[in-house]
Design a protein around this motif. Structure first.
Motif, PDB file in Angstrom:
ATOM      1  N   ALA A  16       0.745  -1.159  -0.144  1.00 53.68           N
ATOM      2  CA  ALA A  16      -0.066  -0.044   0.038  1.00 53.68           C
ATOM      3  C   ALA A  16       0.727   1.319   0.156  1.00 53.68           C
ATOM      4  O   ALA A  16       0.431   2.360  -0.594  1.00 53.68           O
ATOM      5  N   GLU A  17       1.933   1.409   0.863  1.00 53.70           N
ATOM      6  CA  GLU A  17       2.759   2.399   0.911  1.00 53.70           C
ATOM      7  C   GLU A  17       3.610   2.533  -0.676  1.00 53.70           C
ATOM      8  O   GLU A  17       3.801   3.935  -1.127  1.00 53.70           O
ATOM      9  N   MET A  18       3.743   1.497  -1.348  1.00 54.68           N
ATOM     10  CA  MET A  18       4.355   1.643  -2.586  1.00 54.68           C
ATOM     11  C   MET A  18       3.401   2.027  -3.655  1.00 54.68           C
ATOM     12  O   MET A  18       3.600   2.971  -4.245  1.00 54.68           O
ATOM     13  N   GLU A  19       2.072   1.634  -3.230  1.00 55.30           N
ATOM     14  CA  GLU A  19       1.156   2.347  -4.186  1.00 55.30           C
ATOM     15  C   GLU A  19       1.044   3.980  -4.193  1.00 55.30           C
ATOM     16  O   GLU A  19       0.614   4.730  -4.901  1.00 55.30           O
ATOM     17  N   GLU A  70       5.911  -7.245  -7.286  1.00 51.10           N
ATOM     18  CA  GLU A  70       4.515  -7.782  -7.328  1.00 51.10           C
ATOM     19  C   GLU A  70       3.855  -6.486  -7.702  1.00 51.10           C
ATOM     20  O   GLU A  70       2.990  -6.396  -8.735  1.00 51.10           O
ATOM     21  N   TYR A  71       4.366  -5.092  -7.070  1.00 48.44           N
ATOM     22  CA  TYR A  71       3.530  -3.929  -7.588  1.00 48.44           C
ATOM     23  C   TYR A  71       3.959  -3.600  -9.142  1.00 48.44           C
ATOM     24  O   TYR A  71       2.946  -2.881  -9.930  1.00 48.44           O
ATOM     25  N   ALA A  72       5.035  -3.829  -9.396  1.00 43.80           N
ATOM     26  CA  ALA A  72       5.525  -3.462 -10.770  1.00 43.80           C
ATOM     27  C   ALA A  72       5.008  -4.230 -11.799  1.00 43.80           C
ATOM     28  O   ALA A  72       4.429  -3.751 -12.895  1.00 43.80           O
ATOM     29  N   SER A  73       4.577  -5.555 -11.512  1.00 42.92           N
ATOM     30  CA  SER A  73       3.830  -6.261 -12.520  1.00 42.92           C
ATOM     31  C   SER A  73       2.490  -5.870 -12.650  1.00 42.92           C
ATOM     32  O   SER A  73       1.792  -5.916 -13.786  1.00 42.92           O
ATOM     33  N   ARG A  74       1.868  -5.437 -11.662  1.00 43.18           N
ATOM     34  CA  ARG A  74       0.611  -4.714 -11.651  1.00 43.18           C
ATOM     35  C   ARG A  74       0.524  -3.536 -12.454  1.00 43.18           C
ATOM     36  O   ARG A  74      -0.003  -3.156 -13.478  1.00 43.18           O
ATOM     37  N   ARG A  75       1.393  -2.648 -12.144  1.00 43.95           N
ATOM     38  CA  ARG A  75       1.693  -1.291 -13.009  1.00 43.95           C
ATOM     39  C   ARG A  75       2.077  -1.581 -14.582  1.00 43.95           C
ATOM     40  O   ARG A  75       1.599  -1.009 -15.464  1.00 43.95           O
ATOM     41  N   GLN A  76       2.786  -2.556 -14.806  1.00 46.55           N
ATOM     42  CA  GLN A  76       2.847  -3.140 -16.253  1.00 46.55           C
ATOM     43  C   GLN A  76       1.675  -3.261 -16.864  1.00 46.55           C
ATOM     44  O   GLN A  76       1.846  -2.866 -18.285  1.00 46.55           O
ATOM     45  N   THR A 135      13.088  -8.651 -30.884  1.00 47.10           N
ATOM     46  CA  THR A 135      11.511  -8.273 -31.106  1.00 47.10           C
ATOM     47  C   THR A 135      11.560  -6.601 -31.573  1.00 47.10           C
ATOM     48  O   THR A 135      12.785  -6.230 -32.278  1.00 47.10           O
ATOM     49  N   ASP A 136      10.347  -6.171 -31.979  1.00 45.19           N
ATOM     50  CA  ASP A 136      10.194  -5.085 -32.776  1.00 45.19           C
ATOM     51  C   ASP A 136       9.859  -3.731 -31.828  1.00 45.19           C
ATOM     52  O   ASP A 136       8.956  -4.221 -30.851  1.00 45.19           O
ATOM     53  N   ALA A 137      10.468  -2.829 -32.029  1.00 40.05           N
ATOM     54  CA  ALA A 137      10.255  -1.689 -31.390  1.00 40.05           C
ATOM     55  C   ALA A 137       8.876  -1.046 -31.405  1.00 40.05           C
ATOM     56  O   ALA A 137       8.224  -0.404 -30.447  1.00 40.05           O
ATOM     57  N   GLU A 138       8.171  -1.258 -32.380  1.00 42.50           N
ATOM     58  CA  GLU A 138       6.755  -1.047 -32.488  1.00 42.50           C
ATOM     59  C   GLU A 138       5.749  -1.615 -31.693  1.00 42.50           C
ATOM     60  O   GLU A 138       4.601  -1.212 -31.525  1.00 42.50           O
ATOM     61  N   THR A 139       6.200  -2.976 -31.325  1.00 39.44           N
ATOM     62  CA  THR A 139       5.337  -3.748 -30.545  1.00 39.44           C
ATOM     63  C   THR A 139       5.694  -3.780 -28.937  1.00 39.44           C
ATOM     64  O   THR A 139       4.931  -4.190 -28.063  1.00 39.44           O
ATOM     65  N   ALA A 140       7.011  -3.657 -28.723  1.00 40.02           N
ATOM     66  CA  ALA A 140       7.637  -3.751 -27.407  1.00 40.02           C
ATOM     67  C   ALA A 140       7.093  -2.635 -26.570  1.00 40.02           C
ATOM     68  O   ALA A 140       7.012  -1.372 -26.950  1.00 40.02           O
ATOM     69  N   GLN A 141       6.987  -2.803 -25.189  1.00 40.93           N
ATOM     70  CA  GLN A 141       6.468  -2.041 -24.255  1.00 40.93           C
ATOM     71  C   GLN A 141       7.645  -1.630 -23.223  1.00 40.93           C
ATOM     72  O   GLN A 141       8.572  -2.575 -23.076  1.00 40.93           O
ATOM     73  N   PRO A 142       8.029  -0.557 -22.833  1.00 36.42           N
ATOM     74  CA  PRO A 142       9.057  -0.184 -22.161  1.00 36.42           C
ATOM     75  C   PRO A 142       8.405  -0.917 -20.578  1.00 36.42           C
ATOM     76  O   PRO A 142       7.193  -0.846 -20.372  1.00 36.42           O
ATOM     77  N   ARG A 143       9.307  -1.442 -19.934  1.00 35.79           N
ATOM     78  CA  ARG A 143       9.082  -2.191 -18.607  1.00 35.79           C
ATOM     79  C   ARG A 143       8.903  -0.952 -17.541  1.00 35.79           C
ATOM     80  O   ARG A 143       9.640  -0.060 -17.489  1.00 35.79           O
TER      81      ARG A 143
END
Length: 297
Positions: A16-19, A70-76, A135-143
């Motif tokens: 919760a503090e990270m959020e 855990e939090y970063a995977s949610r934000r991804q 991979t392709d830059a047009e389909t890849a997402q920044p982590r």
């Protein structure tokens, strides 16, 4: 709050503090626009970094890193932008020694040698170099990464290291017995761990009827930019483990009294001290960080 309830909610409270900490930071500023600088004020950056360092000091790198994952995977899952062009990907990678400690999944899936910065369309986490090749830059997402993510990126501990936790306090009793205790939340007020600026511990005392469940009282001071905080805090030892962790939880926060003072630039007089009492771990953290790192008029 009972110790049983504390054990059930400790990780949830940290999450919760990270959020709250990253609520105003989409995390993409460190990866695409602004030439690698998140669109945050200098004060906001300092406060976020101070909170990150404090959370690591309180919870230890291992627990903080696993909750951050855990939090970063949610934000991804909230990211819709793509890298578009590899020229936009500005976050530098950094090797982690001994890749076999990467229990939190910070390394590239392909080379297992540098931090992952890209999420492919099939959800593989790759570094800049491997992403360009596979991979392709047009389909890849920044982590997704928070501005202060470097505080939480921790390669983990090997099995034999996890048994003794990351940090410990050695206490020698008058009869000659020496015991090792997991630092736990007392890390914030430990000389070798504390993230507080210009931190000094005046005294550390143990007390209690049992050496298995001792209490710890710490008197300390932190100073930053004409501001001081005097701290009197008590912790109680919890020998039980947290979820799957194989070591004791360590010292848990019980209460704290903070005395804050400040002096404005160009003035010799120091303002009257403000005294606050706390029984919730995150409230003294908020008081400490806001007073030491917040704006001062």
């Amino acid at each position: 709050m009972s110790q049983t309830l504390q054990r059930q909610t400790a990780r949830a409270r940290l999450l919760a503090e990270m959020e709250r900490l990253f609520a105003k930071d989409a995390g993409l500023g460190a990866l695409v626009p602004y030439n690698g600088r998140p669109d945050m004020s200098a004060e906001a950056k300092e406060l976020q970094m101070a909170w990150a360092r404090a959370l690591v000091a309180v919870h230890g790198h291992d627990r903080a890193a696993s909750v951050y994952t855990e939090y970063a995977s949610r934000r991804q899952n909230t990211i819709t932008a793509t890298v578009g062009s590899w020229d936009n990907l500005v976050l530098a990678t950094k090797p982690i020694p001994r890749w076999d400690r990467d229990i939190h999944g910070f390394l590239c899936f392909s080379c297992i040698d540098t931090f992952a910065t890209v999420a492919t369309d099939d959800d593989e986490q790759l570094c800049n170099r491997c992403a360009r090749e596979h991979t392709d830059a047009e389909t890849a997402q920044p982590r997704w990464h928070a501005y202060s993510h470097t505080q939480f990126q921790f390669p983990g501990l090997m099995g034999e290291e996890r048994k003794s936790s990351e940090t410990s306090l050695i206490i020698r009793y008058q009869d000659g017995e020496e015991r090792t205790y997991v630092t736990g939340e007392a890390g914030l007020l430990s000389k070798t761990i504390s993230s507080l600026p210009n931190f000094t511990a005046a005294s550390v005392q143990t007390h209690g009827d049992s050496r298995d469940n001792i209490s710890l009282t710490v008197e300390a001071r932190a100073e930053h930019q004409r501001r001081t905080v005097d701290i009197l805090a008590t912790f109680t030892y919890d020998p039980e483990s947290e979820l799957w962790e194989s070591h004791s939880y360590g010292f848990r926060f019980v209460s704290a009294r903070l005395t804050t003072q400040s002096r404005k630039l160009g003035q010799l007089d120091i303002a009257e001290p403000t005294v606050t009492e706390h029984t919730d771990l995150y409230r003294p953290l908020d008081t400490l960080i806001t007073h030491l790192h917040g704006s001062q008029k």
